[in-house]
Design a protein around this motif. Structure first.
Motif, short mmCIF file in Angstrom:
data_model
loop_
_atom_site.label_atom_id
_atom_site.label_comp_id
_atom_site.label_asym_id
_atom_site.label_seq_id
_atom_site.Cartn_x
_atom_site.Cartn_y
_atom_site.Cartn_z
N ILE A 1 39.49 57.99 73.07
CA ILE A 1 39.07 58.80 71.92
C ILE A 1 38.90 57.89 70.72
O ILE A 1 39.70 56.98 70.49
CB ILE A 1 40.12 59.89 71.61
CG1 ILE A 1 40.36 60.79 72.83
CG2 ILE A 1 39.68 60.73 70.41
CD1 ILE A 1 41.50 61.76 72.65
N LEU A 2 37.85 58.13 69.93
CA LEU A 2 37.70 57.41 68.67
C LEU A 2 38.75 57.92 67.69
O LEU A 2 38.84 59.11 67.43
CB LEU A 2 36.30 57.64 68.10
CG LEU A 2 35.14 56.98 68.85
CD1 LEU A 2 33.82 57.43 68.26
CD2 LEU A 2 35.25 55.47 68.79
N ASN A 3 39.56 57.00 67.17
CA ASN A 3 40.62 57.37 66.23
C ASN A 3 40.75 56.26 65.19
O ASN A 3 41.33 55.21 65.47
CB ASN A 3 41.94 57.57 66.98
CG ASN A 3 43.04 58.10 66.07
OD1 ASN A 3 42.92 58.07 64.84
ND2 ASN A 3 44.12 58.58 66.65
N PRO A 4 40.21 56.46 63.99
CA PRO A 4 40.22 55.40 62.97
C PRO A 4 41.62 54.91 62.60
O PRO A 4 41.76 53.79 62.11
CB PRO A 4 39.54 56.08 61.77
CG PRO A 4 38.75 57.21 62.34
CD PRO A 4 39.54 57.69 63.53
N GLY B 1 40.26 51.25 66.19
CA GLY B 1 39.66 52.57 66.11
C GLY B 1 39.63 53.33 67.41
O GLY B 1 38.85 54.27 67.57
N ILE B 2 40.48 52.96 68.36
CA ILE B 2 40.45 53.54 69.71
C ILE B 2 41.85 54.02 70.11
O ILE B 2 42.85 53.35 69.87
CB ILE B 2 39.97 52.49 70.74
CG1 ILE B 2 38.47 52.22 70.54
CG2 ILE B 2 40.22 52.95 72.15
CD1 ILE B 2 37.58 53.39 70.84
N GLN B 3 41.89 55.20 70.71
CA GLN B 3 43.14 55.74 71.27
C GLN B 3 42.95 55.92 72.77
O GLN B 3 42.02 56.59 73.21
CB GLN B 3 43.46 57.08 70.62
CG GLN B 3 44.70 57.77 71.15
CD GLN B 3 44.94 59.10 70.46
OE1 GLN B 3 44.67 59.25 69.27
NE2 GLN B 3 45.44 60.06 71.21
N THR B 4 43.83 55.31 73.57
CA THR B 4 43.65 55.34 75.02
C THR B 4 44.71 56.16 75.75
O THR B 4 44.41 56.79 76.75
CB THR B 4 43.66 53.93 75.59
OG1 THR B 4 44.98 53.36 75.43
CG2 THR B 4 42.65 53.04 74.89
N GLY B 5 45.94 56.12 75.31
CA GLY B 5 46.99 56.87 75.99
C GLY B 5 47.57 56.18 77.21
O GLY B 5 48.51 56.69 77.83
N THR C 1 35.09 51.71 79.64
CA THR C 1 35.18 53.05 79.04
C THR C 1 35.30 52.95 77.53
O THR C 1 34.70 53.76 76.79
CB THR C 1 36.38 53.82 79.63
OG1 THR C 1 36.25 53.87 81.05
CG2 THR C 1 36.42 55.24 79.09
N ILE C 2 36.04 51.99 77.03
CA ILE C 2 36.14 51.78 75.58
C ILE C 2 34.76 51.43 75.02
O ILE C 2 34.33 51.97 73.99
CB ILE C 2 37.15 50.67 75.26
CG1 ILE C 2 38.58 51.15 75.58
CG2 ILE C 2 37.05 50.23 73.81
CD1 ILE C 2 39.64 50.09 75.42
N ASP C 3 34.05 50.53 75.69
CA ASP C 3 32.70 50.16 75.24
C ASP C 3 31.77 51.37 75.25
O ASP C 3 30.94 51.53 74.35
CB ASP C 3 32.14 49.05 76.14
CG ASP C 3 32.92 47.76 76.03
OD1 ASP C 3 33.64 47.58 75.03
OD2 ASP C 3 32.82 46.92 76.94
N LEU C 4 31.91 52.21 76.27
CA LEU C 4 31.07 53.40 76.40
C LEU C 4 31.32 54.38 75.25
O LEU C 4 30.39 54.95 74.68
CB LEU C 4 31.34 54.08 77.74
CG LEU C 4 30.53 55.33 78.09
CD1 LEU C 4 29.04 55.01 78.10
CD2 LEU C 4 30.97 55.89 79.44
N LYS D 1 32.50 53.64 72.25
CA LYS D 1 31.99 53.05 71.01
C LYS D 1 30.47 53.19 70.93
O LYS D 1 29.91 53.38 69.85
CB LYS D 1 32.39 51.58 70.93
CG LYS D 1 33.87 51.36 70.67
CD LYS D 1 34.19 49.88 70.58
CE LYS D 1 35.66 49.65 70.25
NZ LYS D 1 35.99 48.21 70.16
N LYS D 2 29.80 53.11 72.08
CA LYS D 2 28.34 53.17 72.09
C LYS D 2 27.84 54.60 71.90
O LYS D 2 26.86 54.84 71.20
CB LYS D 2 27.81 52.58 73.40
CG LYS D 2 26.29 52.46 73.47
CD LYS D 2 25.84 51.75 74.72
CE LYS D 2 26.23 50.29 74.69
NZ LYS D 2 25.65 49.56 75.84
N THR D 3 28.50 55.56 72.55
CA THR D 3 28.03 56.95 72.50
C THR D 3 28.63 57.74 71.34
O THR D 3 28.08 58.76 70.93
CB THR D 3 28.37 57.68 73.81
OG1 THR D 3 29.81 57.74 73.97
CG2 THR D 3 27.77 56.97 75.01
N GLY D 4 29.81 57.30 70.85
CA GLY D 4 30.49 58.06 69.81
C GLY D 4 31.19 59.30 70.34
O GLY D 4 31.65 60.14 69.56
#
Length: 678
Positions: free
Chosen positions: A199-202, A207-211, A264-267, A269-272
């Motif tokens: 999830i995008l999380n500033p 800026g990424i939340q993975t869990g 998945t992180i790159d995906l 960031k690319k798609t939002g």
């Protein structure tokens, strides 16, 4: 009663809702993926067959959740691996392909076929053998499926009659008739219910939340282990693999999992948009067949990533550098794939340390191969000892001529990464301190830099040199900071130039001597300082007092500026400035002198090719935003001092870790301490 797709697709008396093109919903008619069904005037291209196709699309979209963006119609391809007619290669036109939609919105096309659909005219008889009849369409569909390694389901329909098939795992060219399709789980719906997603999380780092959580050594051993719930046992029991084969399969799953985490992180960031990991399973929601296809494709993409990465460095002659060959595949039974994914999904391989991953994996390699093949793996404590002796840095080249599992190299990488991370965190703290000062002054330094770079270059003769950048900067600095007070450095400091020659004046005394090598770039911290005998310093050296500022004039782009912490002497390549305490706070001034703003003005004025230098007069002519309000300066300066002390503690902490490790290695070598695991 629950109706299957075949039941829903029954055209009783051919009551086709889309027999007339005008009855097709507008969003279908205007969707670019469905345009191949219609002529320019809106009529069907094949009036008998196309209504069946659009009807099947509507059912798949409305009842099974297939996104229209995941469809491709009228795909012409060479199906040389499938059906041949008259001894010739068969060129076919697939009526409809449903792709896996994981990469929708990421740019590029979709390339993982999941469902094939073949439609025909409604009057065709079930099992009919006439030309362009049921049997011929079935053979064509079988050819399409055989040519696509990822496709799992096939639908053959005339509207009046429909059959649904699934590809046989053991005999991929055989289609097994089944009763119904599972619901298509789109990438967006999977992300909604999956507990393991990005999830995008500033507010989070990057800026990424993975869990996902890093693995401990015990947990990793449990996940991979030989217990009944471990991956190794599952692969042996479900797939009938030998121990060595099961280890090989585990390597493939781990490689795919490792790639999936970053991809998945790159995906995202690319798609939002948030996305679930491929390695994510929820009972009752995830289709095992779809999961198997996605894991297989992830492994193929990981192999391609490895090939592309190595090709960029070594060219096409990769040889044994590749971990996997083109023929290596990751395709096991759906149930097996589900069980492996369930055990790996909560954990992050990327966040887990090399020591954890390498140690546990060598346990398996040791148990599996050591007795049979005589393999030997260097124990972890010995590796730690050797890396500690080497004390590698980011600038070193490390070779392991007897490399097996590459554990030695991964330990070196982990050691350097930790050391560099600590150093980077400290340097980032120093930069944040500089940013803080300009924020307090209300100056957007980044915006100011853009304005300066946008100036039209002009050539003005300055001191016998053509230094248009410096002149433009000096002339424009006031206008850039029109709303701020600007001051020449010479208005708030004076240069001191009292000198001594220690080898003559005090040869037997121990002196505090500061060379430029003792001042750290960009941070202004003192490093590697040692007292020296006066007789060792042969040149004339400027004297400085505690609280003076030493400014490196040689190679000024190295940005060496230090506040003297004691009295002493320094290299003649440093300028000594003494601040006027009634006009400027020393901590405040030191931060401005370390900033990019000072570099932008000073560096263009340097002269000389091999060892460029800047003159004292050039440095004193630099303009800086120094408020007349001394109290405001002091308030900022006090906060700067506090922040610099915190940054210094970070740096000292990083250095202490290295020093402690080095001392421990020395004790091990001398036999004063036993070699242990930690």
């Amino acid at each position: 009663m629950i109706l299957t797709l075949a039941d829903r697709m029954s055209f009783a008396n051919f009551t086709n809702p889309y027999r007339k093109p005008a009855d097709v919903p507008e969003d279908y008619r205007k969707h670019p993926n469905l345009s191949k069904l219609f002529k320019a005037d809106g009529t069907y291209i094949r009036p008998a067959e196309d209504p069946v196709t659009i009807w099947a699309i509507a059912l798949l979209h409305q009842e099974y959740g297939v996104p229209l963006d995941a469809l491709e119609l009228e795909l012409y391809a060479d199906f040389s691996e499938g059906m041949h007619q008259g001894g010739r290669r068969y060129q076919g036109r697939a009526d409809m392909i449903v792709y896996d939609d994981r990469y929708i919105g990421a740019g590029g096309g979709l390339d993982v076929a999941f469902i094939m659909v073949e439609a025909m005219e409604p009057e065709k008889k079930l099992e009919g053998t006439e030309p362009e009849g049921w049997v011929e369409h079935l053979n064509r569909l079988n050819a399409y499926m055989s040519a696509s390694p990822s496709a799992r389901y096939a639908i053959l329909t005339s509207g009046t009659h429909t059959k649904i098939y699934r590809r046989d795992l053991e005999y991929p060219r055989v289609l097994q008739e089944i009763g119904d399709l599972p619901k298509y789980e789109s990438a967006r719906s999977a992300a909604e219910h999956s507990p393991f997603k990005v999830i995008l999380n500033p507010s989070e780092p990057d800026g990424i939340q993975t869990g996902l959580q890093p693995l401990t050594r015990d947990k990793f051993r449990e996940v991979l282990g030989d217990t009944r719930s471990g991956c190794h046992s599952i692969l042996r029991d479900n797939e009938g693999l030998q121990p060595q084969e099961a280890v090989d399969a585990i390597v493939k799953f781990l490689f795919a999992k490792w790639y999936d985490e970053q991809a998945t992180i790159d995906l995202v960031k690319k798609t939002g948009e948030m996305r679930s990991y491929v390695f994510s399973y929820k009972q009752g929601e995830t289709d095992p067949e779809r999961l198997m296809v996605q894991v297989r494709d992830t492994f193929e993409k990981a192999k391609q990533w490895e090939r592309d990465t190595l090709s960029a460095k070594f060219g096409d002659n990769l040889g044994i550098r590749l971990a996997f060959t083109e023929s290596d595949a990751l395709e096991f039974k759906p149930h097996t794939t589900v069980e492996i994914v369930k055990r790996l999904q909560p954990w992050s391989l990327r966040k887990s340390t090399a020591d954890v991953k390498g140690g546990v994996f060598e346990d398996f390699l040791g148990k599996t191969f050591r007795d049979d093949l005589g393999q030997y793996f260097t124990p972890t404590p010995v590796i730690n000892l050797m890396v500690g002796i080497l004390q590698p840095t980011v600038h070193d080249f490390i070779g392991d001529p007897a490399c097996g599992s590459a554990r030695m190299l991964t330990h070196v990488l982990d050691y350097v990464r930790k050391r560099e991370l600590a150093r980077a965190e400290a340097e980032q703290s120093y930069q944040k301190t500089i940013d803080y000062v300009f924020e307090q002054l209300g100056i957007n330094l980044e915006c100011t830099q853009r304005k300066r770079n946008a100036l039209v270059p002009i050539s003005v003769l300055q001191g016998g040199r053509f230094d248009f950048e410096a002149v433009v900067t000096l002339q424009d600095i006031s206008s850039q900071f029109a709303e701020h007070e600007t001051t020449l450095i010479e208005e708030v400091v004076e240069q001191t130039n009292e000198r001594i020659t220690p080898s003559i004046d005090s040869p037997d005394e121990v002196v505090n001597y500061i060379g430029l090598a003792n001042i750290q770039s960009n941070t202004g911290e003192l490093v590697n300082f040692e007292l020296v005998q006066g007789k060792e310093i042969l040149s004339s050296s400027p004297k400085f007092s505690k609280g003076d500022i030493l400014f490196g004039r040689m190679r000024p782009y190295l940005n060496k500026v230090w506040i003297a912490e004691f009295d002493g002497i320094c290299s003649g390549e440093a300028l000594v400035f003494r601040s006027n305490k009634n006009k400027v706070d020393i901590q405040f001034l030191h931060t401005l002198l370390l900033s990019q703003l000072t570099l932008d003005q000073v560096v263009p004025l340097q002269s000389g090719s091999s060892l460029p230098r800047v003159s004292a007069s050039d440095v004193l002519s630099v303009k800086l935003p120094v408020p007349k309000d001394l109290q405001k300066q002091q308030e900022i300066g006090n906060e700067v001092k506090r922040r610099r002390n915190e940054a210094k503690q970070l740096r000292h902490g990083a250095k202490a870790v290295v020093t402690s490790a080095k001392a421990r290695v020395e004790r091990m070598i001398l036999g004063e301490e036993e070699i242990g695991e930690n």
